[in-house]
Design a protein around this motif. Structure first.
Motif, PDB file in Angstrom:
ATOM      1  N   MET A   1      42.236  41.180  28.173  1.00  0.00           N
ATOM      2  CA  MET A   1      41.744  42.199  29.117  1.00  0.00           C
ATOM      3  C   MET A   1      40.457  42.812  28.565  1.00  0.00           C
ATOM      4  N   ILE A   2      39.493  43.045  29.443  1.00  0.00           N
ATOM      5  CA  ILE A   2      38.229  43.654  29.033  1.00  0.00           C
ATOM      6  C   ILE A   2      38.097  45.021  29.691  1.00  0.00           C
ATOM      7  N   ASP A   3      37.190  45.863  29.164  1.00  0.00           N
ATOM      8  CA  ASP A   3      37.058  47.211  29.691  1.00  0.00           C
ATOM      9  C   ASP A   3      36.242  47.229  30.980  1.00  0.00           C
ATOM     10  N   ASP A   4      36.121  48.422  31.566  1.00  0.00           N
ATOM     11  CA  ASP A   4      35.490  48.572  32.877  1.00  0.00           C
ATOM     12  C   ASP A   4      34.034  48.105  32.871  1.00  0.00           C
ATOM     13  N   ALA A   5      33.275  48.486  31.846  1.00  0.00           N
ATOM     14  CA  ALA A   5      31.859  48.114  31.801  1.00  0.00           C
ATOM     15  C   ALA A   5      31.700  46.601  31.675  1.00  0.00           C
ATOM     16  N   ALA A   6      32.495  45.985  30.795  1.00  0.00           N
ATOM     17  CA  ALA A   6      32.410  44.530  30.617  1.00  0.00           C
ATOM     18  C   ALA A   6      32.798  43.806  31.906  1.00  0.00           C
ATOM     19  N   LEU A   7      33.815  44.329  32.600  1.00  0.00           N
ATOM     20  CA  LEU A   7      34.224  43.740  33.869  1.00  0.00           C
ATOM     21  C   LEU A   7      33.081  43.780  34.878  1.00  0.00           C
ATOM     22  N   LYS A   8      32.395  44.908  34.953  1.00  0.00           N
ATOM     23  CA  LYS A   8      31.291  45.033  35.908  1.00  0.00           C
ATOM     24  C   LYS A   8      30.131  44.122  35.543  1.00  0.00           C
ATOM     25  N   HIS A   9      29.908  43.910  34.241  1.00  0.00           N
ATOM     26  CA  HIS A   9      28.858  42.971  33.833  1.00  0.00           C
ATOM     27  C   HIS A   9      29.201  41.547  34.282  1.00  0.00           C
ATOM     28  N   VAL A  10      30.456  41.152  34.154  1.00  0.00           N
ATOM     29  CA  VAL A  10      30.870  39.833  34.638  1.00  0.00           C
ATOM     30  C   VAL A  10      30.640  39.726  36.139  1.00  0.00           C
ATOM     31  N   LEU A  11      31.018  40.770  36.849  1.00  0.00           N
ATOM     32  CA  LEU A  11      30.873  40.769  38.305  1.00  0.00           C
ATOM     33  C   LEU A  11      29.410  40.679  38.719  1.00  0.00           C
ATOM     34  N   GLN A  35      42.479  42.289  39.715  1.00  0.00           N
ATOM     35  CA  GLN A  35      42.791  43.213  40.809  1.00  0.00           C
ATOM     36  C   GLN A  35      41.708  44.288  40.928  1.00  0.00           C
ATOM     37  N   ALA A  36      41.235  44.764  39.777  1.00  0.00           N
ATOM     38  CA  ALA A  36      40.139  45.743  39.806  1.00  0.00           C
ATOM     39  C   ALA A  36      38.888  45.130  40.419  1.00  0.00           C
ATOM     40  N   VAL A  63      40.258  31.503  38.893  1.00  0.00           N
ATOM     41  CA  VAL A  63      40.446  32.702  39.714  1.00  0.00           C
ATOM     42  C   VAL A  63      41.846  32.684  40.312  1.00  0.00           C
ATOM     43  N   PRO A  64      42.614  33.773  40.204  1.00  0.00           N
ATOM     44  CA  PRO A  64      43.951  33.808  40.792  1.00  0.00           C
ATOM     45  C   PRO A  64      43.917  33.436  42.276  1.00  0.00           C
ATOM     46  N   ALA A  65      44.942  32.731  42.715  1.00  0.00           N
ATOM     47  CA  ALA A  65      44.964  32.205  44.077  1.00  0.00           C
ATOM     48  C   ALA A  65      44.836  33.310  45.125  1.00  0.00           C
ATOM     49  N   ASP A  66      45.517  34.440  44.911  1.00  0.00           N
ATOM     50  CA  ASP A  66      45.469  35.499  45.914  1.00  0.00           C
ATOM     51  C   ASP A  66      44.071  36.104  46.019  1.00  0.00           C
ATOM     52  N   ILE A  67      43.344  36.166  44.885  1.00  0.00           N
ATOM     53  CA  ILE A  67      41.982  36.683  44.908  1.00  0.00           C
ATOM     54  C   ILE A  67      41.061  35.695  45.620  1.00  0.00           C
ATOM     55  N   ARG A  68      41.224  34.399  45.332  1.00  0.00           N
ATOM     56  CA  ARG A  68      40.427  33.382  46.035  1.00  0.00           C
ATOM     57  C   ARG A  68      40.646  33.486  47.541  1.00  0.00           C
ATOM     58  N   MET A  69      41.892  33.698  47.949  1.00  0.00           N
ATOM     59  CA  MET A  69      42.192  33.799  49.376  1.00  0.00           C
ATOM     60  C   MET A  69      41.546  35.041  49.992  1.00  0.00           C
TER      61      MET A  69
END
Length: 418
Positions: A1-11, A35-36, A63-69
């Protein structure tokens, strides 16, 4: 798991055309991270772009299937909405052209169709058009007679909206369900200036409009500055990361009158906003054509300022008001400045209460709605405890505000007619 800032950088990198994301970074994401990310994507309308990216970069297996959907469904929904918006714009154009009323479509209407290879990747919430302020009420009435109905959830009286807002209450097309906004200016807060290219001169804006497929749009030069003002100054970067893509594609696929652009930017004191957004567009999309046109002396924003603006573009919609208000309070060093700002929030102007209550702007009966307004607007700002993510975004907003509102002089070469 990564923190909020790292997640946003990936996004943000997933949205980039210049910074492909290594699978090893994707594999670091936990279920909670995904999920975030899905929640952020829904708020900022980037599900279609993420759907496109994971297919183009062959990341679907990570990518999790539900997120892809979810993202595939967002892509399909955007496709249907795009068709309805196109039909609505054609209908709008027919009504206003027949009445010989000059107008121009703004931002997304042009960008989705002519800047993006796939218009579905640039979802639109509504169609924005601009008309002369003196014609706005008659245009609103004309549209009501031709199948566009006022949306009741926007109660501000028409006259009050004309005086205090940049657009009249939203309408909806009865045939397509698409929402439209009738603008009388491009900025939330007008900037009055007599300099060449005054951006508040609607007649000048309409005189420069460009036609594509018989529909008039704001010129690319005006659209470029409008996108920057809207993101940096009206919204303090809280309106989403697609702005950086919009800017990059607009620069790539249109011709800009740079002399006029920088003249207007200097006249409105928006040069710093231009520079920070241009740098972010260059970072994520390798768009550097603007650099050779800039002849000013303001240095480039720092890495911290750029990162702060980028991460603010993914802030939680539910906390935008809190983040902006608390950053502004913190930036007022003088107690008198803090007091004035607090008073302006605790005791709103009459027209704000009238808009909230749906009463005539000049009516003092709207004061009866103050307790309900206070409960809806003030409790969240003053009494709700900030989480870590909100506190970080408040600090980022302060960093960005320091850049945007620096009082240092902006000097251009004599070669530029300012």
């Amino acid at each position: 798991m990564i923190d909020d800032a790292a997640l946003k950088h990936v996004l943000l990198d997933l949205l980039s055309t210049a910074r492909p994301v290594a699978k090893t970074r994707i594999d670091l994401l936990s279920d909670a991270n995904w999920q975030a990310m899905a929640g952020i994507a829904k708020q900022h309308r980037i599900g279609p772009m993420l759907h496109h990216t994971i297919k183009a970069q062959n990341l679907g297996g990570s990518v999790p299937a539900d997120i892809r959907m979810q993202w595939a469904a967002a892509y399909r929904k955007s496709a249907f909405r795009y068709l309805s918006f196109c039909k609505t714009l054609v209908r709008l154009n027919a009504v206003l052209e027949k009445a010989n009323i000059p107008f121009a479509a703004l931002k997304g209407a042009w960008l989705s169709r002519y800047a993006y290879d796939d218009p579905v990747l640039r979802p639109m919430r509504d169609i924005d058009i601009i008309v002369e302020p003196s014609a706005a009420l008659s245009v609103y009435a004309l549209l009501e007679k031709n199948g566009f109905a006022r949306i009741e959830e926007y109660p501000m009286p028409l006259e009050g909206a004309l005086d205090y807002a940049k657009h009249l209450p939203a309408m909806r097309c009865d045939e397509t369900g698409a929402q439209i906004e009738l603008h009388t200016r491009l900025m939330s807060v007008p900037v009055k200036t007599t300099a060449k290219g005054n951006f508040e001169d609607v007649s000048a804006l309409l005189s420069r409009r460009k036609y594509r497929d018989e529909v008039p749009y704001l010129s690319p030069t005006d659209t470029l500055l409008h996108l920057i003002i809207h993101a940096a100054y009206d919204h303090q970067f809280n309106n989403g990361p697609l702005t950086f893509t919009d800017i990059a594609l607009l620069l790539e696929r249109s011709t800009i009158d740079w002399s006029l652009f920088w003249t207007m930017a200097k006249a409105g004191n928006w040069v710093r906003g231009c520079l920070i957004i241009f740098e972010l567009a260059a970072h994520y999309h390798h768009t550097d054509a603007w650099r050779e046109t800039y002849m000013g002396t303001v240095p480039a924003p720092s890495a911290v300022q750029l990162e702060s603006a980028a991460l603010l573009s993914l802030q939680d919609f539910d906390h935008r008001g809190v983040i902006g208000f608390k950053a502004e309070i913190a930036d007022n060093a003088a107690w008198l400045g803090k007091a004035k700002l607090l008073i302006s929030h605790i005791f709103p102007p009459l027209h704000s209460l009238a808009a909230f209550a749906g009463t005539p702007t000049a009516s003092y009966w709207s004061l009866l709605h103050y307790p309900r307004w206070a409960a809806a607007k003030m409790i969240r700002v003053f009494f709700k405890k900030d989480g870590d993510g909100v506190s970080q975004d408040i600090n980022r907003a302060r960093v960005v505000r320091t850049w945007l509102y620096d009082d240092g002089p902006i000097v251009f070469s004599a070669d530029l007619p300012v």
